[in-house]
Design an enzyme around this catalytic site. Structure first.
Site, mmCIF file in Angstrom:
data_model
loop_
_atom_site.group_PDB
_atom_site.id
_atom_site.type_symbol
_atom_site.label_atom_id
_atom_site.label_comp_id
_atom_site.label_asym_id
_atom_site.label_seq_id
_atom_site.Cartn_x
_atom_site.Cartn_y
_atom_site.Cartn_z
ATOM 1 N N ASP A 132 0.842 -1.196 0.000
ATOM 2 C CA ASP A 132 0.000 0.000 0.000
ATOM 3 C C ASP A 132 0.883 1.255 0.000
ATOM 4 O OD1 ASP A 132 -2.810 1.177 0.493
ATOM 5 O OD2 ASP A 132 -1.538 2.206 1.954
ATOM 6 N N TYR A 137 3.091 9.971 0.998
ATOM 7 C CA TYR A 137 4.011 9.357 1.969
ATOM 8 C C TYR A 137 5.467 9.714 1.664
ATOM 9 C CZ TYR A 137 -0.116 6.501 3.092
ATOM 10 O OH TYR A 137 -1.388 6.078 3.431
ATOM 11 N N LYS A 167 -2.302 6.409 -4.101
ATOM 12 C CA LYS A 167 -3.430 7.307 -3.795
ATOM 13 C C LYS A 167 -3.185 8.717 -4.327
ATOM 14 C CE LYS A 167 -3.799 4.720 0.503
ATOM 15 N NZ LYS A 167 -2.448 4.552 1.055
ATOM 16 N N HIS A 200 -7.477 9.811 -2.032
ATOM 17 C CA HIS A 200 -6.996 9.640 -0.655
ATOM 18 C C HIS A 200 -7.994 10.184 0.380
ATOM 19 C CE1 HIS A 200 -2.883 9.132 1.504
ATOM 20 N NE2 HIS A 200 -3.858 8.887 2.333
HETATM 21 N N1 NAP Z 1 -5.797 5.953 3.428
HETATM 22 C C1 NAP Z 1 -5.365 6.615 4.474
HETATM 23 O O1 NAP Z 1 -5.732 7.761 4.719
HETATM 24 C C2 NAP Z 1 -4.391 5.955 5.399
HETATM 25 C C3 NAP Z 1 -4.188 6.495 6.665
HETATM 26 C C4 NAP Z 1 -3.316 5.848 7.517
HETATM 27 C C5 NAP Z 1 -2.666 4.707 7.112
HETATM 28 N N2 NAP Z 1 -2.850 4.211 5.842
HETATM 29 C C6 NAP Z 1 -2.130 3.010 5.375
HETATM 30 O O2 NAP Z 1 -2.264 1.993 6.364
HETATM 31 C C7 NAP Z 1 -0.953 1.577 6.776
HETATM 32 C C8 NAP Z 1 -0.976 1.093 8.217
HETATM 33 O O3 NAP Z 1 -1.412 2.093 9.105
HETATM 34 P P1 NAP Z 1 -0.428 2.869 10.086
HETATM 35 O O4 NAP Z 1 0.912 2.945 9.490
HETATM 36 O O5 NAP Z 1 -1.139 4.131 10.431
HETATM 37 O O6 NAP Z 1 -0.401 2.043 11.410
HETATM 38 P P2 NAP Z 1 -0.434 0.504 11.894
HETATM 39 O O7 NAP Z 1 -0.089 -0.406 10.796
HETATM 40 O O8 NAP Z 1 -1.710 0.345 12.641
HETATM 41 O O9 NAP Z 1 0.742 0.547 12.966
HETATM 42 C C9 NAP Z 1 2.078 0.700 12.606
HETATM 43 C C10 NAP Z 1 2.875 0.683 13.897
HETATM 44 O O10 NAP Z 1 2.753 -0.588 14.530
HETATM 45 C C11 NAP Z 1 4.049 -1.143 14.727
HETATM 46 N N3 NAP Z 1 3.935 -2.586 14.433
HETATM 47 C C12 NAP Z 1 3.851 -3.189 13.240
HETATM 48 N N4 NAP Z 1 3.717 -4.512 13.378
HETATM 49 C C13 NAP Z 1 3.727 -4.765 14.698
HETATM 50 C C14 NAP Z 1 3.645 -5.948 15.466
HETATM 51 N N5 NAP Z 1 3.506 -7.146 14.898
HETATM 52 N N6 NAP Z 1 3.704 -5.832 16.816
HETATM 53 C C15 NAP Z 1 3.844 -4.615 17.414
HETATM 54 N N7 NAP Z 1 3.941 -3.466 16.735
HETATM 55 C C16 NAP Z 1 3.866 -3.536 15.389
HETATM 56 C C17 NAP Z 1 4.953 -0.434 13.760
HETATM 57 O O11 NAP Z 1 6.265 -0.364 14.277
HETATM 58 P P3 NAP Z 1 7.538 -0.885 13.406
HETATM 59 O O12 NAP Z 1 7.487 -0.211 12.071
HETATM 60 O O13 NAP Z 1 8.701 -0.462 14.238
HETATM 61 O O14 NAP Z 1 7.384 -2.369 13.332
HETATM 62 C C18 NAP Z 1 4.337 0.962 13.740
HETATM 63 O O15 NAP Z 1 4.756 1.690 14.876
HETATM 64 C C19 NAP Z 1 -0.113 2.824 6.544
HETATM 65 O O16 NAP Z 1 1.257 2.568 6.624
HETATM 66 C C20 NAP Z 1 -0.634 3.250 5.204
HETATM 67 O O17 NAP Z 1 -0.086 2.450 4.179
HETATM 68 C C21 NAP Z 1 -3.720 4.816 4.988
#
Ligand code: NAP
Length: 412
Positions: A132, A137, A167, A200
């Site tokens: 994704d 980003y 996006k 987005h």
């Molecule tokens: N469309 C939108 O508006 C939108 C908004 C937000 C996000 N997104 C997409 O969704 C993706 C995921 O969301 P997010 O990045 O907000 O947050 P997330 O995936 O909910 O959380 C990421 C965090 O969790 C940690 N983590 C990952 N795997 C883990 C595990 N197995 N155990 C413990 N901690 C873990 C990561 O640390 P480490 O990296 O140190 O492992 C990081 O700090 C984004 O990267 C993006 O691609 C889209």
């Protein structure tokens, strides 16, 4: 007996690979698998052996190795029989376009350009088939370098087996800007097409190349383009073959209906925040009724957001999730991801850590009971981590809430 075993193996879809005594075990397996099934393999040998000889070289007597989607079955004479096993990421949802979208993808937001390349490598080599991305980003060029190195015939994954999303950012909603923005993402990602392109956010910012155009008081300068106008050009991208599917991100149910009412090509996917504290049952039901698949972003609660509130509830430390994790011998993250994929919701956890990237894909080898699924559902508190905020006078305050197309003023 051997003959019947071989016939049985073949009927189960086994692949037979003959030994080559001039090569090391690793070289031999790599080359014959590449030849036989077109796989460039990373060999993982696990197990204890007593140096039983496989022709002239040692191999454990009971193997336990898995090579991407091959699993050892039997050694008979000088041949190994390998079984095609279901890959974790072969679990997918089928979009209204007919495309298969893997249920787990790698998120890339907050993934610094210098680390994202390794993250992509670590993900692709263990079987991720879904990445994704987004222009905003600010790391698509680095991801593109990784794609160039690891995606293609004879590489870690073939392009046709990879699902890539990007996006359209809020400053590019003007119909004259959409195609150029898409082409910029394609160029940065070094791809000729995207599998999915999303708007987005529904609300537009002022046009231009600054992704966050600001007023002197630090508030954002908005645009007033109707997202239905943007959608018309998104449809053109499909017709031109630049993207295979188009969809929405952060749209509410009313806005989804509004797009559908004017669409020649219906949105295939809605990407929204979704996790046990924001279960989104109504929105998911609404999407399913209209043929949209749902992708859960921030499925772990996005603990590395830069505007994190020190008092906010920490999803990864939830006691109920922890109890289920202990019971299943899994991590809290795996329980939350399993809950999503088991209810048919795609999840895109972000990680830069090789161990956690692997862990997040290992959610297809256990099942939550119906009661456990319900327990997770009851944790809902309609808690949104992803309310965009900006710093004004040293304090984070909500951004965008006054924009007429801001999506989160509706119930869902
Ligand atoms: N469309 C939108 O508006 C939108 C908004 C937000 C996000 N997104 C997409 O969704 C993706 C995921 O969301 P997010 O990045 O907000 O947050 P997330 O995936 O909910 O959380 C990421 C965090 O969790 C940690 N983590 C990952 N795997 C883990 C595990 N197995 N155990 C413990 N901690 C873990 C990561 O640390 P480490 O990296 O140190 O492992 C990081 O700090 C984004 O990267 C993006 O691609 C889209």
């Amino acid at each position: 007996m051997w003959t019947s075993l071989i016939l049985c193996a073949m009927s189960l879809g086994m692949v037979k690979v003959e030994e080559d005594p001039n090569k090391s075990v690793g070289q031999w397996l790599r080359s014959c698998l590449k030849e036989q099934v077109g796989l460039k393999v990373t060999l993982i040998l696990v197990g204890r052996g007593n140096n039983t000889s496989l022709v002239n070289r040692p191999l454990p007597p009971w193997i336990c190795f898995e090579i991407l989607n091959m699993r050892y079955f039997a050694k008979i004479g000088n041949a190994l029989y390998l079984q095609m096993v279901k890959m974790a990421t072969s679990d997918y949802v089928v979009l209204n376009t007919g495309q298969k979208m893997p249920l787990i993808g790698l998120g890339t937001w907050k993934n610094p350009p210098d680390e994202v390349k390794d993250a992509i490598y670590n993900a692709l080599k263990i079987g991720y088939h879904h990445i994704d991305c987004a222009a905003v980003y600010n790391n698509e060029a680095s991801i593109g370098e990784a794609f160039k190195q690891y995606v293609g015939a004879d590489k870690l994954v073939r392009r046709e087996d990879l699902f890539v999303t990007s996006k359209l950012w809020n400053t590019k909603h003007h119909p004259e800007d959409v195609e150029a923005a898409c082409c910029k993402s394609l160029e940065d990602l070094q791809l000729t097409y995207l599998d999915l392109y999303l708007i987005h956010w529904p609300h537009a910012f002022e046009r231009g190349d600054n992704p966050f155009p600001k007023n002197p008081d630090e508030t954002v300068r908005y645009g007033s383009i109707d997202y239905k106008e943007t959608w018309k050009v998104m449809e053109e991208l499909v017709r031109k073959g630049l993207v295979k599917a188009i969809g929405l991100s952060n749209f509410n149910s009313r806005q989804i209906d509004d797009v559908i009412s004017a669409a020649a090509i219906k949105p295939a996917v809605l990407q929204v925040e979704c996790h046990p504290y924001l279960v989104q049952n109504e929105l998911i039901a609404h999407c399913r009724k209209h043929g949209l698949a749902v992708t859960a972003y921030s499925p772990l609660g996005s603990p590395d957001r830069f505007w994190k509130d020190p008092d906010e509830p920490l999803l990864l430390q939830d006691a109920n999730i922890k109890t289920l994790a202990d019971k299943h011998g899994k991590s809290p993250a795996q329980i939350m991801l399993r809950w999503q994929v088991q209810r048919g919701v795609v999840a895109i956890p972000k990680s830069v850590n090789a161990g956690r990237i692997a862990q997040n894909l290992q959610v297809f080898d256990f099942t939550l009971t119906e009661d456990e699924m319900k327990i997770i559902g009851t944790l809902n508190r309609n808690w949104r981590y992803l309310v965009p905020k900006i710093k004004i006078g040293g304090k984070f305050v909500p951004r965008d809430a006054e924009h007429p197309d801001y999506p989160f003023n509706d119930p869902y």
